[in-house]
Design a protein around this motif. Structure first.
Motif, PDB file in Angstrom:
ATOM      1  N   VAL A  32       0.843  -1.204   0.000  1.00  0.00           N
ATOM      2  CA  VAL A  32       0.000   0.000   0.000  1.00  0.00           C
ATOM      3  C   VAL A  32       0.874   1.249   0.000  1.00  0.00           C
ATOM      4  N   LEU A  33       1.925   1.236   0.811  1.00  0.00           N
ATOM      5  CA  LEU A  33       2.833   2.377   0.883  1.00  0.00           C
ATOM      6  C   LEU A  33       3.510   2.633  -0.460  1.00  0.00           C
ATOM      7  N   LEU A  34       3.910   1.568  -1.145  1.00  0.00           N
ATOM      8  CA  LEU A  34       4.554   1.704  -2.448  1.00  0.00           C
ATOM      9  C   LEU A  34       3.597   2.281  -3.491  1.00  0.00           C
ATOM     10  N   VAL A  35       2.375   1.784  -3.520  1.00  0.00           N
ATOM     11  CA  VAL A  35       1.380   2.291  -4.474  1.00  0.00           C
ATOM     12  C   VAL A  35       1.071   3.763  -4.195  1.00  0.00           C
ATOM     13  N   VAL A  36       0.896   4.106  -2.923  1.00  0.00           N
ATOM     14  CA  VAL A  36       0.605   5.503  -2.568  1.00  0.00           C
ATOM     15  C   VAL A  36       1.776   6.404  -2.954  1.00  0.00           C
ATOM     16  N   ALA A  37       2.998   5.935  -2.735  1.00  0.00           N
ATOM     17  CA  ALA A  37       4.174   6.746  -3.085  1.00  0.00           C
ATOM     18  C   ALA A  37       4.244   6.998  -4.584  1.00  0.00           C
ATOM     19  N   ILE A  38       4.021   5.961  -5.371  1.00  0.00           N
ATOM     20  CA  ILE A  38       4.128   6.107  -6.835  1.00  0.00           C
ATOM     21  C   ILE A  38       2.977   6.932  -7.393  1.00  0.00           C
ATOM     22  N   VAL A  39       1.759   6.566  -7.037  1.00  0.00           N
ATOM     23  CA  VAL A  39       0.588   7.284  -7.564  1.00  0.00           C
ATOM     24  C   VAL A  39       0.566   8.725  -7.046  1.00  0.00           C
ATOM     25  N   GLY A  40       0.964   8.914  -5.783  1.00  0.00           N
ATOM     26  CA  GLY A  40       0.989  10.267  -5.213  1.00  0.00           C
ATOM     27  C   GLY A  40       1.928  11.189  -5.955  1.00  0.00           C
ATOM     28  N   LYS A  41       3.100  10.674  -6.332  1.00  0.00           N
ATOM     29  CA  LYS A  41       4.049  11.508  -7.083  1.00  0.00           C
ATOM     30  C   LYS A  41       3.536  11.789  -8.493  1.00  0.00           C
ATOM     31  N   ILE A  42       2.995  10.769  -9.149  1.00  0.00           N
ATOM     32  CA  ILE A  42       2.507  10.968 -10.517  1.00  0.00           C
ATOM     33  C   ILE A  42       1.350  11.971 -10.528  1.00  0.00           C
ATOM     34  N   VAL A  43       0.401  11.790  -9.625  1.00  0.00           N
ATOM     35  CA  VAL A  43      -0.769  12.683  -9.607  1.00  0.00           C
ATOM     36  C   VAL A  43      -0.384  14.073  -9.111  1.00  0.00           C
ATOM     37  N   VAL A  62       6.532  14.329 -16.158  1.00  0.00           N
ATOM     38  CA  VAL A  62       7.061  15.037 -14.995  1.00  0.00           C
ATOM     39  C   VAL A  62       6.728  14.264 -13.718  1.00  0.00           C
ATOM     40  N   GLY A  63       5.504  13.788 -13.612  1.00  0.00           N
ATOM     41  CA  GLY A  63       5.104  13.002 -12.444  1.00  0.00           C
ATOM     42  C   GLY A  63       5.937  11.744 -12.286  1.00  0.00           C
ATOM     43  N   ILE A  64       6.173  11.041 -13.388  1.00  0.00           N
ATOM     44  CA  ILE A  64       7.002   9.836 -13.328  1.00  0.00           C
ATOM     45  C   ILE A  64       8.438  10.194 -12.953  1.00  0.00           C
ATOM     46  N   GLY A  65       8.930  11.259 -13.521  1.00  0.00           N
ATOM     47  CA  GLY A  65      10.309  11.668 -13.241  1.00  0.00           C
ATOM     48  C   GLY A  65      10.547  12.055 -11.788  1.00  0.00           C
ATOM     49  N   MET A  66       9.501  12.429 -11.096  1.00  0.00           N
ATOM     50  CA  MET A  66       9.646  12.821  -9.691  1.00  0.00           C
ATOM     51  C   MET A  66       9.506  11.653  -8.717  1.00  0.00           C
ATOM     52  N   ILE A  67       9.183  10.468  -9.201  1.00  0.00           N
ATOM     53  CA  ILE A  67       8.987   9.317  -8.309  1.00  0.00           C
ATOM     54  C   ILE A  67      10.204   9.038  -7.422  1.00  0.00           C
ATOM     55  N   LEU A  97      11.590   1.236   0.210  1.00  0.00           N
ATOM     56  CA  LEU A  97      10.670   1.988  -0.647  1.00  0.00           C
ATOM     57  C   LEU A  97      11.432   2.967  -1.532  1.00  0.00           C
ATOM     58  N   VAL A  98      12.361   3.687  -0.958  1.00  0.00           N
ATOM     59  CA  VAL A  98      13.159   4.635  -1.736  1.00  0.00           C
ATOM     60  C   VAL A  98      13.983   3.887  -2.782  1.00  0.00           C
ATOM     61  N   LEU A  99      14.537   2.755  -2.408  1.00  0.00           N
ATOM     62  CA  LEU A  99      15.322   1.960  -3.353  1.00  0.00           C
ATOM     63  C   LEU A  99      14.465   1.463  -4.513  1.00  0.00           C
ATOM     64  N   ILE A 100      13.306   0.917  -4.206  1.00  0.00           N
ATOM     65  CA  ILE A 100      12.434   0.384  -5.262  1.00  0.00           C
ATOM     66  C   ILE A 100      11.934   1.496  -6.184  1.00  0.00           C
ATOM     67  N   THR A 101      11.528   2.637  -5.619  1.00  0.00           N
ATOM     68  CA  THR A 101      11.048   3.724  -6.473  1.00  0.00           C
ATOM     69  C   THR A 101      12.165   4.270  -7.356  1.00  0.00           C
ATOM     70  N   THR A 102      13.396   4.221  -6.864  1.00  0.00           N
ATOM     71  CA  THR A 102      14.525   4.659  -7.680  1.00  0.00           C
ATOM     72  C   THR A 102      14.772   3.684  -8.829  1.00  0.00           C
ATOM     73  N   LEU A 103      14.604   2.397  -8.563  1.00  0.00           N
ATOM     74  CA  LEU A 103      14.856   1.390  -9.589  1.00  0.00           C
ATOM     75  C   LEU A 103      13.709   1.252 -10.592  1.00  0.00           C
ATOM     76  N   ILE A 104      12.479   1.559 -10.195  1.00  0.00           N
ATOM     77  CA  ILE A 104      11.325   1.368 -11.068  1.00  0.00           C
ATOM     78  C   ILE A 104      11.127   2.549 -12.033  1.00  0.00           C
ATOM     79  N   THR A 105      11.664   3.698 -11.692  1.00  0.00           N
ATOM     80  CA  THR A 105      11.431   4.900 -12.498  1.00  0.00           C
ATOM     81  C   THR A 105      11.936   4.786 -13.934  1.00  0.00           C
ATOM     82  N   PRO A 106      13.145   4.260 -14.195  1.00  0.00           N
ATOM     83  CA  PRO A 106      13.570   4.153 -15.603  1.00  0.00           C
ATOM     84  C   PRO A 106      12.620   3.321 -16.466  1.00  0.00           C
TER      85      PRO A 106
END
Length: 132
Positions: A32-43, A62-67, A97-106
């Motif tokens: 849930v935390l991961l989904v909220v972090a990703i969707v929150g940044k995109i939106v 821009v939203g994806i780039g800020m993840i 969470l920070v590690l995964i969001t950094t790796l998933i962004t590309p």
């Protein structure tokens, strides 16, 4: 010099404090935390870019780039953990969470930029560089 030297030292010190085995059993919360972090940044960032006059697609990019912008989260979690306000489990989940969001962004940016659009951009850039 500061970012090149102290940044990696800070990130390594954060990683050394985490024991990933202690964060087991909380996968639903982490999901849930991961989904909220990703969707929150995109939106959130996409909405800000849209209000600034960007188009729909550019706002999405821009939203994806800020993840992966989780440095503030790491600093806050580190201060909270040191002060005893954040448990070891939550701290470990924040670092992962920070590690995964950094790796998933590309991969998400690759999805946001189709190959045809990239090839046109690269050929246009090459033409500009050759003419200079």
């Amino acid at each position: 010099m500061t970012n090149s030297f102290f940044g990696p030292i800070f990130l390594v010190s954060i990683g050394l404090e985490v024991n990933a085995w202690q964060s087991g059993g909380h996968l639903a919360f982490f999901g849930v935390l991961l989904v909220v972090a990703i969707v929150g940044k995109i939106v959130g960032c996409g909405l800000g870019a849209s209000l600034a006059g960007f188009g729909r697609r550019d706002s999405f990019v821009v939203g994806i780039g800020m993840i992966p912008r989780g440095e503030v989260g790491l600093i806050t979690a580190s201060i909270g953990f040191t002060a005893g306000l954040v448990t070891r489990d939550i701290y470990a989940q924040t670092v992962v969470l920070v590690l995964i969001t950094t790796l998933i962004t590309p991969a998400l940016l690759r999805y946001a930029f189709p190959k045809e659009h990239l090839q046109v951009s690269v050929s246009e850039t090459a033409a500009v560089e050759i003419s200079l």
